[in-house]
Design a protein around this motif. Sequence first.
Motif, PDB file in Angstrom:
ATOM      1  N   THR A 141      51.004  38.362  36.752  1.00  0.00           N
ATOM      2  CA  THR A 141      49.890  39.206  37.195  1.00  0.00           C
ATOM      3  C   THR A 141      48.541  38.759  36.627  1.00  0.00           C
ATOM      4  O   THR A 141      47.561  38.687  37.384  1.00  0.00           O
ATOM      5  N   PRO A 142      48.413  38.454  35.329  1.00  0.00           N
ATOM      6  CA  PRO A 142      47.099  38.044  34.822  1.00  0.00           C
ATOM      7  C   PRO A 142      46.532  36.803  35.538  1.00  0.00           C
ATOM      8  O   PRO A 142      45.327  36.739  35.805  1.00  0.00           O
ATOM      9  N   VAL A 143      47.371  35.842  35.878  1.00  0.00           N
ATOM     10  CA  VAL A 143      46.911  34.640  36.582  1.00  0.00           C
ATOM     11  C   VAL A 143      46.477  35.005  37.997  1.00  0.00           C
ATOM     12  O   VAL A 143      45.397  34.617  38.452  1.00  0.00           O
ATOM     13  N   TRP A 144      47.320  35.762  38.714  1.00  0.00           N
ATOM     14  CA  TRP A 144      47.000  36.198  40.083  1.00  0.00           C
ATOM     15  C   TRP A 144      45.689  36.981  40.088  1.00  0.00           C
ATOM     16  O   TRP A 144      44.796  36.694  40.893  1.00  0.00           O
ATOM     17  N   TRP A 145      45.561  37.946  39.195  1.00  0.00           N
ATOM     18  CA  TRP A 145      44.372  38.794  39.176  1.00  0.00           C
ATOM     19  C   TRP A 145      43.138  37.991  38.757  1.00  0.00           C
ATOM     20  O   TRP A 145      42.052  38.191  39.286  1.00  0.00           O
ATOM     21  N   GLY A 146      43.296  37.074  37.829  1.00  0.00           N
ATOM     22  CA  GLY A 146      42.173  36.236  37.411  1.00  0.00           C
ATOM     23  C   GLY A 146      41.597  35.433  38.563  1.00  0.00           C
ATOM     24  O   GLY A 146      40.381  35.210  38.642  1.00  0.00           O
ATOM     25  N   ASN A 147      42.443  34.994  39.491  1.00  0.00           N
ATOM     26  CA  ASN A 147      41.991  34.238  40.664  1.00  0.00           C
ATOM     27  C   ASN A 147      41.323  35.119  41.718  1.00  0.00           C
ATOM     28  O   ASN A 147      40.527  34.622  42.509  1.00  0.00           O
ATOM     29  N   LEU A 148      41.670  36.405  41.758  1.00  0.00           N
ATOM     30  CA  LEU A 148      41.152  37.287  42.817  1.00  0.00           C
ATOM     31  C   LEU A 148      40.033  38.219  42.386  1.00  0.00           C
ATOM     32  O   LEU A 148      39.240  38.656  43.218  1.00  0.00           O
ATOM     33  N   GLU A 149      39.971  38.536  41.134  1.00  0.00           N
ATOM     34  CA  GLU A 149      39.064  39.593  40.659  1.00  0.00           C
ATOM     35  C   GLU A 149      37.633  39.414  41.148  1.00  0.00           C
ATOM     36  O   GLU A 149      37.033  40.342  41.683  1.00  0.00           O
ATOM     37  N   GLY A 150      37.067  38.249  41.001  1.00  0.00           N
ATOM     38  CA  GLY A 150      35.688  38.002  41.425  1.00  0.00           C
ATOM     39  C   GLY A 150      35.497  38.096  42.929  1.00  0.00           C
ATOM     40  O   GLY A 150      34.417  38.448  43.407  1.00  0.00           O
ATOM     41  N   LYS A 151      36.538  37.796  43.687  1.00  0.00           N
ATOM     42  CA  LYS A 151      36.448  37.813  45.148  1.00  0.00           C
ATOM     43  C   LYS A 151      36.522  39.227  45.723  1.00  0.00           C
ATOM     44  O   LYS A 151      36.180  39.442  46.876  1.00  0.00           O
ATOM     45  N   LEU A 152      37.008  40.179  44.914  1.00  0.00           N
ATOM     46  CA  LEU A 152      37.225  41.533  45.447  1.00  0.00           C
ATOM     47  C   LEU A 152      36.177  42.545  44.964  1.00  0.00           C
ATOM     48  O   LEU A 152      36.378  43.738  45.079  1.00  0.00           O
ATOM     49  N   THR A 153      35.055  42.056  44.484  1.00  0.00           N
ATOM     50  CA  THR A 153      34.000  42.981  44.047  1.00  0.00           C
ATOM     51  C   THR A 153      33.402  43.744  45.228  1.00  0.00           C
ATOM     52  O   THR A 153      32.868  44.833  45.047  1.00  0.00           O
ATOM     53  N   ARG A 154      33.546  43.198  46.416  1.00  0.00           N
ATOM     54  CA  ARG A 154      33.012  43.875  47.617  1.00  0.00           C
ATOM     55  C   ARG A 154      34.025  44.841  48.238  1.00  0.00           C
ATOM     56  O   ARG A 154      33.890  45.223  49.392  1.00  0.00           O
ATOM     57  N   ALA A 155      35.030  45.239  47.480  1.00  0.00           N
ATOM     58  CA  ALA A 155      36.074  46.157  47.961  1.00  0.00           C
ATOM     59  C   ALA A 155      36.037  47.439  47.127  1.00  0.00           C
ATOM     60  O   ALA A 155      36.878  47.635  46.245  1.00  0.00           O
ATOM     61  N   PRO A 156      35.092  48.324  47.395  1.00  0.00           N
ATOM     62  CA  PRO A 156      34.957  49.523  46.558  1.00  0.00           C
ATOM     63  C   PRO A 156      36.117  50.512  46.679  1.00  0.00           C
ATOM     64  O   PRO A 156      36.349  51.301  45.764  1.00  0.00           O
ATOM     65  N   LYS A 157      36.870  50.454  47.770  1.00  0.00           N
ATOM     66  CA  LYS A 157      37.983  51.399  47.980  1.00  0.00           C
ATOM     67  C   LYS A 157      39.289  50.904  47.367  1.00  0.00           C
ATOM     68  O   LYS A 157      40.310  51.557  47.484  1.00  0.00           O
ATOM     69  N   LEU A 158      39.253  49.745  46.707  1.00  0.00           N
ATOM     70  CA  LEU A 158      40.449  49.099  46.179  1.00  0.00           C
ATOM     71  C   LEU A 158      40.694  49.477  44.717  1.00  0.00           C
ATOM     72  O   LEU A 158      39.788  49.417  43.894  1.00  0.00           O
ATOM     73  N   ALA A 159      41.951  49.837  44.427  1.00  0.00           N
ATOM     74  CA  ALA A 159      42.410  50.020  43.051  1.00  0.00           C
ATOM     75  C   ALA A 159      43.564  49.052  42.831  1.00  0.00           C
ATOM     76  O   ALA A 159      44.431  48.899  43.696  1.00  0.00           O
ATOM     77  N   VAL A 160      43.577  48.380  41.685  1.00  0.00           N
ATOM     78  CA  VAL A 160      44.648  47.438  41.353  1.00  0.00           C
ATOM     79  C   VAL A 160      45.245  47.864  40.022  1.00  0.00           C
ATOM     80  O   VAL A 160      44.518  48.064  39.044  1.00  0.00           O
ATOM     81  N   TRP A 161      46.562  48.004  39.994  1.00  0.00           N
ATOM     82  CA  TRP A 161      47.293  48.434  38.801  1.00  0.00           C
ATOM     83  C   TRP A 161      48.311  47.377  38.424  1.00  0.00           C
ATOM     84  O   TRP A 161      48.833  46.667  39.275  1.00  0.00           O
ATOM     85  N   GLN A 162      48.614  47.335  37.145  1.00  0.00           N
ATOM     86  CA  GLN A 162      49.655  46.442  36.652  1.00  0.00           C
ATOM     87  C   GLN A 162      50.701  47.261  35.910  1.00  0.00           C
ATOM     88  O   GLN A 162      50.366  48.132  35.107  1.00  0.00           O
ATOM     89  N   ILE A 163      51.959  46.961  36.189  1.00  0.00           N
ATOM     90  CA  ILE A 163      53.081  47.508  35.429  1.00  0.00           C
ATOM     91  C   ILE A 163      53.639  46.336  34.617  1.00  0.00           C
ATOM     92  O   ILE A 163      53.936  45.282  35.182  1.00  0.00           O
ATOM     93  N   ALA A 164      53.762  46.510  33.327  1.00  0.00           N
ATOM     94  CA  ALA A 164      54.286  45.445  32.479  1.00  0.00           C
ATOM     95  C   ALA A 164      55.685  45.058  32.953  1.00  0.00           C
ATOM     96  O   ALA A 164      56.491  45.931  33.290  1.00  0.00           O
TER      97      ALA A 164
END
Length: 186
Positions: A116-139
């Motif tokens: 998850t940290p690698v996947w999210w690190g690649n997407l986080e900057g690209k999804l700043t224009r998605a105000p309705k989006l919530a992303v959660w991580q379960i260990a």
Amino acid sequence: MALKATIHKAQLQISDMDRHVYGEHSLVIARHPSETDERMMIRVLAFALHLPADELRGRLEFSKGLSDVDEPELWQLDLSGDVVHWIDLGQPDERRIMKAHGRAERVTVISYASSTPVWWGNLEGKLTRAPKLAVWQIAPEQSQALAALAERSMQLQISIQDGSVYVSTARAALEITPIVLKAAQS
């Protein structure tokens, strides 16, 4: 000959003190032949975490999921068929997330893999224009412990308080602490 889905049944007793959502729910879960216990149980957890307080804007339901790539794992549709809440699991790509963002009032992604940290690190900057989006991580160790509770017929008590989820059965109990990677903007 195609393999058929395995049917699992779950009796959920939900007490969500954070959102004041309480109730008992009988779920029938069609588990796709390629779906793991872990993914199925994360679907059940997602149901408990995002169950609406009432059904005025529609019910939260399991969709065709893995059987239909155009549908999320769970969704809440209003009476006109519009998507109120789109819930995806795993690590969807940016295109899928933005397509869901255009269709739904709210979009939630729950990732539970060790990558998850690698996947999210690649997407986080690209999804700043998605105000309705919530992303959660379960260990991953928590999602694997949840998978160990899977049975064909389950009785689960799920209590949610102060951001922690307590899941118990007659034979085991565990605590899950979802981590918010991105909160939706109100």
